[in-house]
Design an enzyme around this catalytic site. Structure first.
Site, short mmCIF file in Angstrom:
data_model
loop_
_atom_site.label_atom_id
_atom_site.label_comp_id
_atom_site.label_asym_id
_atom_site.label_seq_id
_atom_site.Cartn_x
_atom_site.Cartn_y
_atom_site.Cartn_z
N CYS A 180 5.59 1.21 -1.92
CA CYS A 180 6.87 1.29 -2.64
C CYS A 180 8.09 0.99 -1.77
O CYS A 180 8.82 0.04 -2.03
CB CYS A 180 7.02 2.67 -3.26
N1 LIG Z 1 1.34 4.45 -5.21
C1 LIG Z 1 2.42 5.14 -5.47
O1 LIG Z 1 2.65 6.20 -4.88
C2 LIG Z 1 3.44 4.69 -6.50
C3 LIG Z 1 4.48 5.57 -6.84
C4 LIG Z 1 5.40 5.20 -7.82
C5 LIG Z 1 5.30 3.94 -8.39
N2 LIG Z 1 4.29 3.08 -8.03
C6 LIG Z 1 4.25 1.79 -8.72
O2 LIG Z 1 3.17 1.82 -9.65
C7 LIG Z 1 2.57 0.54 -9.76
C8 LIG Z 1 1.08 0.63 -9.49
O3 LIG Z 1 0.91 1.06 -8.14
P1 LIG Z 1 -0.44 1.70 -7.62
O4 LIG Z 1 -0.11 2.32 -6.31
O5 LIG Z 1 -1.10 2.52 -8.65
O6 LIG Z 1 -1.33 0.37 -7.40
P2 LIG Z 1 -2.90 0.30 -7.13
O7 LIG Z 1 -3.12 -1.00 -6.42
O8 LIG Z 1 -3.39 1.58 -6.54
O9 LIG Z 1 -3.52 0.20 -8.59
C9 LIG Z 1 -3.30 -0.86 -9.45
C10 LIG Z 1 -4.56 -1.11 -10.25
O10 LIG Z 1 -4.28 -2.13 -11.20
C11 LIG Z 1 -5.43 -2.95 -11.32
N3 LIG Z 1 -5.04 -4.20 -11.95
C12 LIG Z 1 -4.48 -5.30 -11.40
N4 LIG Z 1 -4.27 -6.23 -12.34
C13 LIG Z 1 -4.68 -5.71 -13.52
C14 LIG Z 1 -4.71 -6.20 -14.85
N5 LIG Z 1 -4.28 -7.42 -15.16
N6 LIG Z 1 -5.19 -5.37 -15.79
C15 LIG Z 1 -5.66 -4.14 -15.50
N7 LIG Z 1 -5.66 -3.63 -14.24
C16 LIG Z 1 -5.18 -4.42 -13.28
C17 LIG Z 1 -5.96 -3.03 -9.92
O11 LIG Z 1 -7.31 -3.42 -9.88
C18 LIG Z 1 -5.75 -1.60 -9.42
O12 LIG Z 1 -6.86 -0.78 -9.71
C19 LIG Z 1 3.34 -0.36 -8.82
O13 LIG Z 1 4.37 -1.00 -9.52
C20 LIG Z 1 3.95 0.61 -7.85
O14 LIG Z 1 5.14 0.11 -7.26
C21 LIG Z 1 3.35 3.43 -7.10
#
Ligand SMILES: NC(=O)c1ccc[n+]([C@@H]2O[C@H](COP(=O)([O-])OP(=O)(O)OC[C@H]3O[C@@H](n4cnc5c(N)ncnc54)[C@H](O)[C@@H]3O)[C@@H](O)[C@H]2O)c1
Length: 432
Positions: free
Chosen positions: A269
């Protein structure tokens, strides 16, 4: 409307798209509240693990997945199940491309994958962090192309995730949730969607305001970390311990929030999200100088730390080339297993490029396999008097609570501490 009644009665089927650090805890929360939940991911390994009741995220226990399974949760790579869902929540990645510009391909890919199956009576919520206007400019027209009317047939909201993995004080239920709707009816649907699972909702006047709020939160952090990183370099030159200064300043009961310097920014992030705004602001002819400057300072930190390692070895008659350097902590922050954008990896690459022999120890990451951007293939070293004594330098990059700091201090010949963990000065401890 029927959708709201179904949400209120916890009968609505919730579809979560992207079962990673954000999607998985959210799935668990909906499941434990009693909603029927379906998980969608493009990664078959994740789908298989979840359906077998296994977890792939350290702080999420397998028991919790198994409990959700017993309540009917299942995961799939087949998006035709979208039709059965009443709510579609998108938690897919929003990284930067190699030119450090927003890469919305996952958000757009998921939207285009669900569009063929959309029907009246569904609410779509985007949770991925992104630039202000994404929901309105990218999701809205794609959904409208189905002929469904937004705000009447289907409802579209932006509700950013505020997950802080590893934080024992807050969880999905207790972190207040922002919700913005494309229309007033969309906002009502969004409130009904999250109202049963989150203690406090924060409604906003638009999706743009909600998108901007999430960015403000992360930019606030990136800029303040940049500030203390810059002050760390100044303090180092002046022979002052920045950590002592921050601890002292934090005793002021108002008007000061402590931020801590480190070896550089990490995680999915804070190093990424601010540049979503920088990019979008250009369209409006505005430059975001604080963000750029903080990015510049934070990005240079690993180089500065490598300079400190080089100087410390040099003072002991050693070169980086050929030195055995043990990096402590490969996760980007303490007590988690997440390695994305970790400055530890940048440090390892920079030191390896100078000819150092690199090893690492991390209780949360037993094996470090090649990733998309890195080619390391290492196993975590167990910290013992012998393994520590065999090093030329121990580089403390991530201060996990699980490390035995006394053992490290007693047996490492040289420690470069980027986290201010060692408060007492010692001849073999260098602050960096
Ligand atoms: N990790 C954090 O602490 C956090 C906190 C707040 C916000 N975010 C935001 O949340 C969002 C997701 O982050 P994350 O950390 O969970 O990512 P992540 O990489 O852990 O998980 C994302 C998942 O989405 C899947 N994916 C990708 N393309 C896809 C599709 N077309 N259809 C279905 N699934 C698909 C991936 O395989 C993966 O399992 C990002 O925008 C991030 O900035 C993350």
């Amino acid at each position: 409307m029927d959708l709201i009644a179904r949400l209120d009665r916890r009968e609505a089927v919730i579809g979560i798209f992207g079962l990673g650090y954000v999607g998985l805890p959210l799935m668990l929360r909906f499941a434990e509240t009693g909603y029927p939940v379906r998980g969608f991911d493009i990664d078959p390994a994740k789908v298989e693990a979840l359906n077998a009741g296994r977890s792939y995220i350290e702080h999420i226990p397998a028991d919790a997945i198994a409990a959700a399974r017993s309540q009917g949760f299942s995961a799939t790579t087949d998006f035709s199940g979208v039709r059965e869902c009443d709510a579609l929540i998108l938690c897919v990645p929003t990284p930067l491309n190699k030119c450090r510009e927003p890469d919305l391909s996952y958000v757009i890919g998921t939207t285009e994958a669900i569009v063929p199956y959309l029907r009246a009576g569904q609410v779509v919520s985007l949770e991925s962090t992104t630039w202000p206007g994404t929901t309105d400019e990218e999701l809205r027209p794609r959904i409208a192309s189905t002929g469904l009317s937004i705000g009447e047939d289907v409802f579209l909201v932006f509700s950013p995730e505020r997950e802080d993995p590893g934080n024992p004080n807050f969880n999905t239920r207790t972190i207040p949730k922002l919700v913005g709707g494309v229309t007033p009816a969309c906002l009502e649907a969004g409130k009904a969607l999250y109202g049963q699972v989150i203690d406090q909702l924060v409604p906003l006047s638009s999706t743009r305001a909600a998108e901007m709020t999430k960015l403000l939160e992360n930019i606030h952090r990136a800029v303040n970390v940049g500030l203390v990183n810059e002050l760390k370099i100044v303090c180092d030159r002046m022979g002052i311990d920045i950590h002592e200064v921050i601890r002292a300043a934090a005793t002021k009961p108002f008007g000061f929030t402590p931020y801590y310097p480190g070896p550089g920014l990490g995680g999915h992030c804070i190093p990424v999200d601010p540049f979503y705004l920088t990019w979008k602001a250009r369209e409006y002819g505005v430059s975001t100088r604080f963000i750029e400057l903080a990015g510049e300072v934070n990005t240079q930190m690993p180089e500065w730390v490598v300079g400190k390692v080089t100087d410390a070895l040099n003072a002991r008659g050693k070169a980086v080339k050929g030195s055995r350097i043990l990096v402590l902590g490969i996760a980007y922050k303490k007590n988690v297993d997440d390695r994305r954008e970790s400055p530890s990896i940048v440090l390892m690459e920079l030191l390896q490029a100078k000819g150092a022999h690199i090893s690492y120890s991390d209780p949360h990451v037993p094996r470090f396999l090649p990733m998309r951007k890195h080619r390391f293939d290492l196993q975590s070293v167990k910290l013992t008097p012998a393994t520590l004594a065999q090093t030329d330098c121990v580089l403390l990059a991530t201060d996990h609570d699980g490390f035995d700091y006394a053992l490290i201090k007693d047996h490492a010949p040289l420690i470069v501490d980027t986290r201010g963990r060692y408060r007492e000065p010692a001849p073999h401890i260098v602050k960096a």
